[in-house]
Design a protein around this motif. Structure first.
Motif, PDB file in Angstrom:
ATOM      1  N   VAL A  25      83.230  53.093  25.897  1.00  0.00           N
ATOM      2  CA  VAL A  25      84.651  53.724  25.486  1.00  0.00           C
ATOM      3  C   VAL A  25      85.267  53.066  24.504  1.00  0.00           C
ATOM      4  CG1 VAL A  25      87.105  54.189  26.363  1.00  0.00           C
ATOM      5  CG2 VAL A  25      84.994  54.807  27.751  1.00  0.00           C
ATOM      6  N   SER A  26      85.221  51.900  24.472  1.00  0.00           N
ATOM      7  CA  SER A  26      85.788  50.989  23.404  1.00  0.00           C
ATOM      8  C   SER A  26      85.254  51.517  22.016  1.00  0.00           C
ATOM      9  CB  SER A  26      85.973  49.473  23.638  1.00  0.00           C
ATOM     10  OG  SER A  26      86.604  48.748  22.742  1.00  0.00           O
ATOM     11  N   ALA A  27      83.904  51.250  22.066  1.00  0.00           N
ATOM     12  CA  ALA A  27      83.123  51.608  20.584  1.00  0.00           C
ATOM     13  C   ALA A  27      83.635  52.809  20.269  1.00  0.00           C
ATOM     14  CB  ALA A  27      81.756  51.523  20.878  1.00  0.00           C
ATOM     15  N   SER A  28      83.572  53.937  20.807  1.00  0.00           N
ATOM     16  CA  SER A  28      84.075  55.247  20.625  1.00  0.00           C
ATOM     17  C   SER A  28      85.548  55.389  19.962  1.00  0.00           C
ATOM     18  CB  SER A  28      83.783  56.298  21.874  1.00  0.00           C
ATOM     19  OG  SER A  28      84.207  57.564  21.421  1.00  0.00           O
ATOM     20  N   ASN A  29      86.169  54.443  20.616  1.00  0.00           N
ATOM     21  CA  ASN A  29      87.516  54.328  20.032  1.00  0.00           C
ATOM     22  C   ASN A  29      87.891  53.944  18.545  1.00  0.00           C
ATOM     23  OD1 ASN A  29      88.873  55.953  22.282  1.00  0.00           O
ATOM     24  ND2 ASN A  29      89.463  54.069  23.357  1.00  0.00           N
ATOM     25  N   LEU A  30      87.118  52.777  18.707  1.00  0.00           N
ATOM     26  CA  LEU A  30      87.187  52.283  17.356  1.00  0.00           C
ATOM     27  C   LEU A  30      86.370  53.160  16.346  1.00  0.00           C
ATOM     28  CD1 LEU A  30      86.314  48.333  18.119  1.00  0.00           C
ATOM     29  CD2 LEU A  30      88.328  49.378  17.112  1.00  0.00           C
ATOM     30  N   ALA A  31      85.262  53.730  16.671  1.00  0.00           N
ATOM     31  CA  ALA A  31      84.463  54.645  15.737  1.00  0.00           C
ATOM     32  C   ALA A  31      85.466  55.654  15.213  1.00  0.00           C
ATOM     33  CB  ALA A  31      83.169  55.232  16.197  1.00  0.00           C
ATOM     34  N   ASN A  32      86.526  56.033  15.912  1.00  0.00           N
ATOM     35  CA  ASN A  32      87.072  57.376  15.528  1.00  0.00           C
ATOM     36  C   ASN A  32      88.579  56.876  15.344  1.00  0.00           C
ATOM     37  OD1 ASN A  32      85.618  59.733  16.252  1.00  0.00           O
ATOM     38  ND2 ASN A  32      85.430  58.591  18.011  1.00  0.00           N
ATOM     39  N   GLY A  43      91.777  70.027  18.272  1.00  0.00           N
ATOM     40  CA  GLY A  43      90.557  69.463  17.902  1.00  0.00           C
ATOM     41  C   GLY A  43      90.286  68.153  17.664  1.00  0.00           C
ATOM     42  N   ALA A  44      91.555  67.342  17.743  1.00  0.00           N
ATOM     43  CA  ALA A  44      91.612  66.009  17.313  1.00  0.00           C
ATOM     44  C   ALA A  44      91.064  65.310  18.431  1.00  0.00           C
ATOM     45  CB  ALA A  44      93.149  65.588  17.269  1.00  0.00           C
ATOM     46  N   TYR A  45      90.508  63.839  18.018  1.00  0.00           N
ATOM     47  CA  TYR A  45      89.985  62.762  18.723  1.00  0.00           C
ATOM     48  C   TYR A  45      91.130  62.388  19.877  1.00  0.00           C
ATOM     49  CZ  TYR A  45      87.725  58.741  20.801  1.00  0.00           C
ATOM     50  OH  TYR A  45      87.398  57.784  21.443  1.00  0.00           O
ATOM     51  N   ASP A  46      90.693  62.245  21.058  1.00  0.00           N
ATOM     52  CA  ASP A  46      91.755  61.800  22.040  1.00  0.00           C
ATOM     53  C   ASP A  46      91.230  60.331  22.518  1.00  0.00           C
ATOM     54  OD1 ASP A  46      93.492  63.834  21.952  1.00  0.00           O
ATOM     55  OD2 ASP A  46      92.343  64.935  23.596  1.00  0.00           O
ATOM     56  N   ALA A  47      91.848  59.363  22.302  1.00  0.00           N
ATOM     57  CA  ALA A  47      91.606  57.971  22.704  1.00  0.00           C
ATOM     58  C   ALA A  47      91.477  58.029  24.279  1.00  0.00           C
ATOM     59  CB  ALA A  47      92.585  57.080  22.254  1.00  0.00           C
ATOM     60  N   THR A  48      90.576  57.184  24.747  1.00  0.00           N
ATOM     61  CA  THR A  48      90.367  57.079  26.025  1.00  0.00           C
ATOM     62  C   THR A  48      90.505  55.664  26.358  1.00  0.00           C
ATOM     63  OG1 THR A  48      87.894  57.010  25.559  1.00  0.00           O
ATOM     64  CG2 THR A  48      88.828  59.181  26.292  1.00  0.00           C
ATOM     65  N   GLN A  49      90.466  55.279  27.765  1.00  0.00           N
ATOM     66  CA  GLN A  49      90.369  54.130  28.366  1.00  0.00           C
ATOM     67  C   GLN A  49      89.693  54.183  29.428  1.00  0.00           C
ATOM     68  OE1 GLN A  49      94.675  53.171  28.750  1.00  0.00           O
ATOM     69  NE2 GLN A  49      94.887  53.983  30.509  1.00  0.00           N
ATOM     70  N   VAL A  50      89.323  53.205  30.122  1.00  0.00           N
ATOM     71  CA  VAL A  50      88.697  53.010  31.510  1.00  0.00           C
ATOM     72  C   VAL A  50      89.543  52.692  32.599  1.00  0.00           C
ATOM     73  CG1 VAL A  50      86.742  51.989  32.666  1.00  0.00           C
ATOM     74  CG2 VAL A  50      86.381  52.294  30.337  1.00  0.00           C
ATOM     75  N   GLU A  51      89.672  53.332  33.685  1.00  0.00           N
ATOM     76  CA  GLU A  51      90.483  53.137  34.805  1.00  0.00           C
ATOM     77  C   GLU A  51      89.506  52.570  35.837  1.00  0.00           C
ATOM     78  OE1 GLU A  51      93.098  56.329  36.043  1.00  0.00           O
ATOM     79  OE2 GLU A  51      94.486  55.740  34.388  1.00  0.00           O
ATOM     80  N   ALA A  52      89.475  51.371  36.497  1.00  0.00           N
ATOM     81  CA  ALA A  52      88.539  50.917  37.386  1.00  0.00           C
ATOM     82  C   ALA A  52      89.561  50.763  38.780  1.00  0.00           C
ATOM     83  CB  ALA A  52      88.079  49.696  36.983  1.00  0.00           C
ATOM     84  N   SER A  53      88.719  50.929  39.821  1.00  0.00           N
ATOM     85  CA  SER A  53      89.254  50.626  41.137  1.00  0.00           C
ATOM     86  C   SER A  53      88.123  49.996  42.280  1.00  0.00           C
ATOM     87  CB  SER A  53      89.946  51.933  41.701  1.00  0.00           C
ATOM     88  OG  SER A  53      88.902  52.875  41.855  1.00  0.00           O
ATOM     89  N   ALA A  54      88.499  49.570  43.255  1.00  0.00           N
ATOM     90  CA  ALA A  54      87.631  48.982  44.054  1.00  0.00           C
ATOM     91  C   ALA A  54      86.745  50.127  44.813  1.00  0.00           C
ATOM     92  CB  ALA A  54      88.638  48.123  45.067  1.00  0.00           C
ATOM     93  N   ALA A  55      85.650  49.945  45.114  1.00  0.00           N
ATOM     94  CA  ALA A  55      84.969  50.685  45.764  1.00  0.00           C
ATOM     95  C   ALA A  55      84.659  50.489  47.338  1.00  0.00           C
ATOM     96  CB  ALA A  55      83.480  50.942  45.250  1.00  0.00           C
ATOM     97  N   PRO A  56      84.726  51.511  48.102  1.00  0.00           N
ATOM     98  CA  PRO A  56      84.702  51.098  49.567  1.00  0.00           C
ATOM     99  C   PRO A  56      83.474  50.394  49.672  1.00  0.00           C
ATOM    100  CG  PRO A  56      85.071  53.422  48.919  1.00  0.00           C
ATOM    101  CD  PRO A  56      84.876  53.014  47.800  1.00  0.00           C
ATOM    102  N   GLY A  57      83.679  49.346  50.451  1.00  0.00           N
ATOM    103  CA  GLY A  57      82.171  48.433  50.964  1.00  0.00           C
ATOM    104  C   GLY A  57      82.081  47.483  49.630  1.00  0.00           C
ATOM    105  N   GLY A  58      82.714  47.494  48.682  1.00  0.00           N
ATOM    106  CA  GLY A  58      82.660  46.636  47.548  1.00  0.00           C
ATOM    107  C   GLY A  58      82.077  47.062  46.191  1.00  0.00           C
TER     108      GLY A  58
END
Length: 131
Positions: A25-32, A43-58
């Motif tokens: 995701v970061s590489a794509s953002n920098l490339a654009n 049609g414009a590039y939309d910047a993205t980010q990663v959202e992380a959360s704890a998974a059940p069970g670890g």
């Protein structure tokens, strides 16, 4: 709480996947970073980010989401996409934050890989004891 080797492996693999997604995701953002489009266009590039959360069970669940607002107005009168006032839409991307994301993703990947190697060694020792 004691976990099985297979659950440790699954947790480590989820960390590897999350770190890989964050790097991609970061590489794509920098490339654009320098993309420009007409003001208000779809049609414009939309910047993205990663959202992380704890998974059940670890482990971790990660997904890429669009940054809101994804576009900023910029004055670029020489751009072929500029409106009569010289304005274009550009993606809302902070290159310093993206480099930081890449470094953090690399560190997270390394730790997850180390955990996976330890789980593999534990599994090998268990197999050696039963042989």
């Amino acid at each position: 709480m004691r976990r099985s080797v297979s659950s440790i492996s699954a947790i480590a693999q989820s960390g590897l996947a999350a770190a890989t997604l964050r790097l991609n995701v970061s590489a794509s953002n920098l490339a654009n970073l320098d993309d420009a489009s007409p003001v208000g266009s779809a049609g414009a590039y939309d910047a993205t980010q990663v959202e992380a959360s704890a998974a059940p069970g670890g482990g971790v669940m990660a997904q890429a989401v669009t940054v809101k607002p994804a576009q900023l107005l910029a004055y670029e009168p020489a751009s072929p996409f500029a409106n009569p006032q010289g304005m274009v839409d550009t993606p809302d991307i902070d290159p310093i934050a993206e480099v930081t994301n890449q470094l953090t993703a690399g560190i997270a990947f390394a730790y997850s890989l180390a955990a996976l190697k330890v789980a593999d060694q534990e599994q090998q020792q268990t197999l050696d004891m039963t042989a």
